[in-house]
Structure formats: C-alpha cells, structure tokens
Design an enzyme around this catalytic site. Structure first.
Site, PDB file in Angstrom:
ATOM      1  N   HIS A  57       0.820  -1.212   0.000  1.00  0.00           N
ATOM      2  CA  HIS A  57       0.000   0.000   0.000  1.00  0.00           C
ATOM      3  C   HIS A  57       0.858   1.269   0.000  1.00  0.00           C
ATOM      4  O   HIS A  57       1.193   1.801   1.048  1.00  0.00           O
ATOM      5  CB  HIS A  57      -0.895  -0.014   1.240  1.00  0.00           C
ATOM      6  CG  HIS A  57      -2.027   0.970   1.164  1.00  0.00           C
ATOM      7  ND1 HIS A  57      -3.197   0.809   1.859  1.00  0.00           N
ATOM      8  CD2 HIS A  57      -2.174   2.129   0.486  1.00  0.00           C
ATOM      9  CE1 HIS A  57      -4.009   1.810   1.596  1.00  0.00           C
ATOM     10  NE2 HIS A  57      -3.415   2.634   0.780  1.00  0.00           N
ATOM     11  N   LEU A  60       2.563   6.421  -4.936  1.00  0.00           N
ATOM     12  CA  LEU A  60       3.811   6.938  -5.509  1.00  0.00           C
ATOM     13  C   LEU A  60       3.571   8.139  -6.419  1.00  0.00           C
ATOM     14  O   LEU A  60       4.515   8.735  -6.914  1.00  0.00           O
ATOM     15  CB  LEU A  60       4.573   5.835  -6.243  1.00  0.00           C
ATOM     16  CG  LEU A  60       4.971   4.636  -5.357  1.00  0.00           C
ATOM     17  CD1 LEU A  60       5.835   3.660  -6.149  1.00  0.00           C
ATOM     18  CD2 LEU A  60       5.696   5.067  -4.085  1.00  0.00           C
ATOM     19  N   ASP A 302       0.679   2.703   3.682  1.00  0.00           N
ATOM     20  CA  ASP A 302      -0.194   3.777   3.202  1.00  0.00           C
ATOM     21  C   ASP A 302       0.629   5.058   3.006  1.00  0.00           C
ATOM     22  O   ASP A 302       0.167   6.157   3.323  1.00  0.00           O
ATOM     23  CB  ASP A 302      -1.377   4.018   4.137  1.00  0.00           C
ATOM     24  CG  ASP A 302      -2.506   4.801   3.451  1.00  0.00           C
ATOM     25  OD1 ASP A 302      -2.363   5.129   2.261  1.00  0.00           O
ATOM     26  OD2 ASP A 302      -3.525   5.089   4.116  1.00  0.00           O
TER      27      ASP A 302
HETATM   28 ZN   LIG Z   1      -7.233   4.170   1.489  1.00  0.00          ZN
END
Ligand SMILES: [Zn+2]
Lengths: 421, 327
Positions: A57, A60, A302
């Site tokens: 996750h 980029l 994330d």
């Molecule tokens: Zn999300």
C-alpha cells in the site's frame, strides 16, 4: 556475480538462523558460510540481515502528481526503508485504469533498479465508481491488485461484480472501507476529542459498516478481499467474525494507526490528518493485539506523500496522508518490539510472509534459491528521525526528531546493493 | 498625548514579556484569576467609553492586525474600535477568501502578512484550529476571534462579563447555572462559554435536539447535557439561545424549523421555570420567533444589546492585557 555479506545476524519470518556469512549468487541467495571466491563482500558486523519488506500500500503519485512524489523518489524511499517490493496505488492523475499505463509504470520502474514495483490498477474507470476497468487486460499488463483506494466504492452492486470478476481471474481486491455518507465531511475520529476541538468527526461506524459489506461480498463471491488500513476495534471484530466463517478476507494496518491516537489532533497539525482517521487508545490496543495474534495479516505503510504547502493548510483543507516508507520499520521496531507487543520475527513476518500470502506470492525467506532482495538493519544505534534526509519528496512526519532504532543500513535488490545509509 | 486621557486610571501591570508570550486561543491556558482581572480592566475601559473623548494612549505604538478569513462585520468592528480606542494602529486583512489563493499554504499567507510586523493578530477563520496554527508561525500575540466550531473566547468573555454586571453585588459564578440551548454541535459560542463558565466555578447545561447535542460533550468537566428543555432550564440563572444556522446544516439534522421552534424556542413561559432573576442572552444575530420568542427578546430580562455593547470594553481589556509591557 557472487557477493558475501559477512558476520550477519540472519533472521527471517521463519525465525533466527544465528550468525554467519550470507552468500548471494546471480541475484539469488546461495547459502550460508559457503566460503570461496567472491566479487564483492560487505562486513555488516552483527547487523540484522533479513528479506526486504513488501509494502502492499503505497501512493507513488506518478503519473501526474510528481510534485508530491515520483517513481524514483518513492521507490528510493522504499529501499531506504528496507522495502524491496511495493504495490503502488492507482489514484494518480490520470488514474491507472488502462493497461498501457500499467505497463509504462512497470517498465519505468525496472529501469530505475530500485525497489520492485507491482502496480495496482483501478477498480473503476477514473475511480468514479461507475464502470469496471478491464481486469484481465490490466493483469496482463502487470497489475497485481485491483483497488479504488483513496475513494470508497459506494455502489454495492459494482463492488459485488468486481469481486466476482476478480475471483475468476485470481486477482486480489483491496478496499478503502469507509461508508461515504456516514464519513461525511469528517476530518478526524468522531469522539470526545473531535467534540472538544470542534472538528467534523468521522465515526468508527463508517468504517465498520463498510468493512461488513466488503467481507460479506468476499464470502458471497469467494474473491480474496484485502481490507486496507483497518483503524478500529469494531472493524477488526467484523473481520474476525468473517475470517471465522471462512471468508477469504485479509487485513492490513498502518504504522500510524498502530502508534498514534486522535489526541494528536489537539495540536491542530494537519500532519496527523489521515483517512481513515487516527482513533482512540483502545483502538490502537486492538490493532496491536490483532497484529500480534495474526488476525491482521500485514502492515501496509499507506505511504501518502504531499507537498509541504498542502500540509500547511487548515485542518479542513489539508489533504489526508503521511509519508511512511522510510520510518515504518524503525518506528514499529522501536515501539512495538520495544514495548513487548510483538517479537522481532513476528514483525518481520507481517512485513514479509504476511503480505506475500495476501497476494498469493511465495513468502520471502533466507533459504537458498530465493531472490536476493535483502535489507540489512542496525538494531542497536539510536538515531533521530530527520525528514530533511528523506528520499521521499514529503519531508515532514509526525515522528520528526524522535529517536528510533532499527534503521536499515543497506538494501539489496536481486543481489545488487541499491541503498546505503 | 490626548488631553484628558490621563484622568482615567489604567491599571498598571507587570510586563508580560518576561514569561512566554500569552495568547487568547481558548481558555486552556487561562486561569479564573486572570479572567477576573480582565473583567476589572474591562470595567475601567467601560468608563473610558463614557467619556467625551473615548480614547486613551495605552496602546500607542502597538499595531493590531485583523485577519478575518471569514466575514464578520460585527466582531471585526468591535475589535477595531477596541484597538483604536487605545490608540493602537490597526491593519485590516479582511478577506472574503480572495487574498488567499487556493494553492497557497496558510503558513505562507501568514508569513506575507507577518512581514507587516503587527504586535498582535486577531484571527477569525472557518476552520477550527487556525489561530493555534498561526500562533506557532508568528512571534506576535494571537487572539482568536472565532475558529470553526472550536472557540470564540472573546464572545464568552463578554457574555460572562455581561452576566456579572447584570446583578448588583454580584458574588461570583459558583452555584450559578447557565443553560445553552440550540445547535450545540456546530457552536463555537457554546464550547467557549462552557469552558469559561465552568472554569469560573459555574455549572453549564447544554440543551438541544439529539442531532445537535453530541453526547461526548458531557465529558467536558462541569458540563451536563439534557435534551429536555424544561428540565435543562430548571433553576438556571442565565439562558442562552443560539442562532440556528439553518443554511449550514446537513439534511437530517432537523426535521423542520417549526418542529425546532415548538420544542426548543426560549419563551417567557419556558423562562418561568428558571431562577426568578434569570437573564436571557443571545450571541446574535437573532432569528426572532425561531430560537427565541420576539417578545422575550424585547423584555428587560434579555441582555442582547448589553452583550453587544460590552464587546468593546471586554476586547479593549483583552488587547491591553496581552500587549502592555510586551515592548
Ligand atoms: Zn485508502
């Protein structure tokens, strides 16, 4: 090409393998203490050597938002954080919803020779939640996951059909599970702190309800559904009950949800503004228990870089997200292993075997024949978090200045050294 | 120097520059003693305003920047008058959102304004926390003139000051009950009044329909919630009706204005259940016959005009207390 990494403490998700010299040959692990001629050697003097981590996750930002991040800075941040494989999210500009865009990303990343890029592709065209993308063609082009992450899939019918289609193709669907109408305009966890601060709240119910729907669809369709960034005890309880019922669901937590609470927002610093929001101490405890016990399969960073100007707006206008790739391991090692929440092998398992199993990949280990994607970590020296030295373009972090241990000092991809601290 | 101005005794205080800079963001770092002293300063300022020449040189040489990112003519004028009455220079950055381009960060905007080197900024913004953010980015004093749903401390000060002055021989806030009625969820006035009133030793009851009365607010110290108006108002010494901001509400918060008025309007009949001397307040502007009965708003119990009038001396006291001795 043959390389020796000498005097290493060898650990992987299977356990500790003592100290020794690890030999790499032609991009793969050859074995331990073999001796013989080498082209290159590194003395890592007691540092940990372990398979490079997998992040399912990361945002980029390329194409289109290179001012926030691009493949080079993002994959550079990945190797600096000890990550060897990164699944990039599709909410770029344009959105990754066409096979050509996927193959461009894969090709460009290969040319960079940093972490391995395994792109996710959008579930719906333009993340608009209206029309499914061509999953088979996207997979053909190199997409490994289907997700509209960043935007919850509001339409239950569309989500069901996506699951059916992905199941047939063996693709993982990753979800951003927040029920939009319950989430509303919330910018932080709804609770006593949000009421005190007068900031619009996003209730746990918004997450729990949507996690329930997404798990129910996994059960109905047999699709492998990966629940991204679980933030609350209630959502975990839902996942637990569905796992017990045999639903093919997996769960991910982020470094920030494991270490920060909504009390941080008292500073009105938008660096703490994330989606889903930071919750309470009780939720953090539940996520930690879930990670330790295996209910949570993996840590996903994330990684969500933004420009400094965007994060220096007010709490309503600032974007959601923290850039995490570089601090994830030292943070989790210092906090979770340091506080006795997890053992080191368990933390490694959640960053290596865990994400591999979510994706149906072979778990990375130090066994002979495995790809020589390795990270060398100094578990002893304590260093401050210095955003100025980050490879990511997002030079800010909630942990600015904090002393952490467990910094990666070398990263090898395919037997080639791509990072040195 | 302005003739006659020295006739008014301005209380002399220790310079504040020795310690850390003090702001008025909310009441978290304020003590009840400081607030009581502020009220005493406001009494002196009120006298200044009764003189023929309504001006003293107390803040001569200081400059006050008014940063109103959210429009509010009333509050801005009140602060402006409070600054000018003490001979401070006033710089207005009143913006309807135009002076700050969308892409620019709040920090950059403030840095640009800060180049003008105000000693104190008065800040109003539609987002909670902006005055807190600005206070980290400037060396000047920051006064919150209303931020999002968070706080409106000078409104709370003038409300408490008005209450204090409406009883001859006022003996303090201990045992005094304030009931605030209306859209508590979205009200910075409610939050600041609850914070200040309880700090001064009083009791606060928040009242409104469940959709506008977040249960978590009961965790504020000294604050009780009650959705039943007659119970909430029982024995209250002050009743504050909040303006219903219907234009800001998401659907579902209220079935209708008529339903709200029928259940939560402050009327003479309702006030009969309060303390016999109870006063009625409203931060304005009022929706007559919606949140407050028009007849009641015009009665001697209602302090609405006094609240507005007290805004100037209270804000004078705030500026004076935070600036004097800073040089
Ligand atoms: Zn999300």
């Amino acid at each position: 090409m043959r390389t020796a990494i000498r005097n290493a403490r060898l650990v992987d998700g299977l356990g500790e393998h003592g100290k020794g010299d690890l030999y790499l040959k032609d991009g793969r692990i050859e074995g331990v203490d073999l001796g013989g001629e080498v082209d290159e050697e590194y003395d890592v003097a007691g540092h940990l050597v372990t398979p490079a981590f997998i992040d399912l996750h990361a945002h980029l930002r390329e194409p289109g938002q290179e001012v926030k991040e691009d493949l080079e800075s993002g994959l550079g941040a990945a190797v600096a954080g000890g990550f060897g494989t990164v699944v990039s999210m599709a909410n770029t500009s344009p959105v990754i919803d066409e096979p050509g865009l996927v193959s461009q990303l894969v090709e460009k990343a290969q040319g960079l020779g940093l972490a391995r890029l395994r792109p996710a592709a959008a579930l719906s065209h333009g993340l608009a939640g209206q029309r499914l993308t061509d999953f088979a063609a996207l997979r053909q082009a190199g997409a490994v996951m289907i997700t509209d992450d960043g935007i919850p899939v509001n339409d239950g019918h569309l989500m069901r059909r996506a699951c059916e289609y992905a199941a047939e193709l063996g693709l993982v669907i990753q979800t951003h599970s927040e029920e939009p109408s319950l989430r509303g305009d919330g910018v932080m966890n709804e609770g006593p702190v949000s009421q005190r601060l007068g900031l619009p709240g996003n209730p746990v119910a918004a997450e729990a309800v949507m996690v329930y729907r997404d798990c129910e669809l996994a059960l109905l369709t047999g699709c492998r559904v990966h629940i991204a960034h679980v933030s609350s005890r209630r959502a975990l309880q839902v996942i637990e009950s569905f796992k017990a019922a045999g639903a093919p669901v997996t769960a991910e937590v982020t470094p920030h949800h494991l270490t920060l609470t909504d009390d941080c927002l008292t500073s009105f610093d938008p660096v703490y503004k994330v989606a889903p929001p930071l919750r309470t101490g009780d939720d953090v405890a539940a996520l930690r228990e879930g990670l330790a016990g295996g209910l949570v399969d993996t840590v996903g960073t994330d990684h969500a870089p933004h420009t400094r100007a965007e994060k220096e707006r007010d709490m309503l206008e600032a974007p959601f997200g923290i850039a995490n790739l570089e601090v994830a391991f030292p943070l989790l090692y210092t906090r979770l292993v340091g506080e006795g929440v997890l053992s080191l092998p368990t933390l490694l398992e959640r960053l290596q075997g865990g994400p591999a199993r979510v994706m149906g990949w072979e778990p990375p280990t130090l066994e002979p024949g495995k790809p020589a994607d390795l990270t060398v970590i100094d578990l002893r020296s304590e260093l401050p978090v210095e955003p100025g030295t980050f490879r990511t373009k997002a030079k800010f972090t909630p942990w600015d200045g904090q002393l952490l241990t467990g910094w990666p000092v070398h990263t090898f991809i395919g037997g080639r050294k791509v990072f040195e601290r | 120097m302005i003739p006659g101005s020295t006739a008014v005794a301005i209380p002399q205080r220790e310079p504040v520059s020795k310690g850390p800079r003090k702001n008025l963001l909310d009441f978290a770092d304020w003590s009840s003693e400081e607030v009581i002293r502020l009220f005493e300063t406001a009494d002196v300022m009120a006298q200044v305003l009764t003189r023929t020449i309504k001006k003293v040189p107390a803040l001569q040489g200081f400059s006050v920047g008014l940063l109103f990112f959210e429009n509010s003519t009333r509050t801005r004028l009140s602060f402006e008058r409070a600054a000018r009455a003490q001979s401070a220079d006033v710089m207005n950055f009143a913006s309807g959102g135009s002076s700050m381009s969308k892409g620019e960060s709040l920090k950059d905007t403030l840095r640009t304004l800060d180049a003008m080197q105000a000693d104190l900024y008065v800040v109003r913004h539609h987002a909670s926390g902006v005055p807190h953010q600005l206070s980290r980015w400037t060396d000047a004093v920051v006064v919150n003139a209303g931020d999002g749903r968070r706080a409106h401390p000078t409104q709370a000060l003038l409300d408490a000051y008005t209450f204090r002055n409406s009883f001859p021989g006022f003996d303090g806030f201990a045992g005094k009950k304030l009931t605030i009625v209306g859209d508590i969820a979205h009200s910075r006035v409610a939050r600041s009044n609850a914070e200040l009133w309880t700090m001064l030793g009083g009791e606060v009851v928040l009242c409104g329909p469940a959709t506008l009365l977040p249960p978590e607010l009961a965790e504020l110290p000294g604050v009780k919630l009650n959705a039943r108006l007659d119970e909430a108002i029982e024995g209250a010494h002050a009743i504050m009706a909040l303006r219903l901001q219907l234009e800001r509400m998401r659907p579902g918060l209220l079935p209708s204005a008529a339903e709200y008025a029928a259940r939560y309007q402050i009327t003479e009949r309702i006030v009969a259940g309060a303390h016999p001397d109870a006063v009625v307040m409203h931060p304005g502007p009022m929706n007559r016959d919606l949140e407050i009965e028009g007849r009641l708003a015009d009665s001697p119990r209602a302090l609405v005009e006094k609240q507005v009038a007290n805004g100037v001396p209270v804000r004078m006291a705030v500026l004076y207390s935070l600036l004097v001795g800073k040089r």
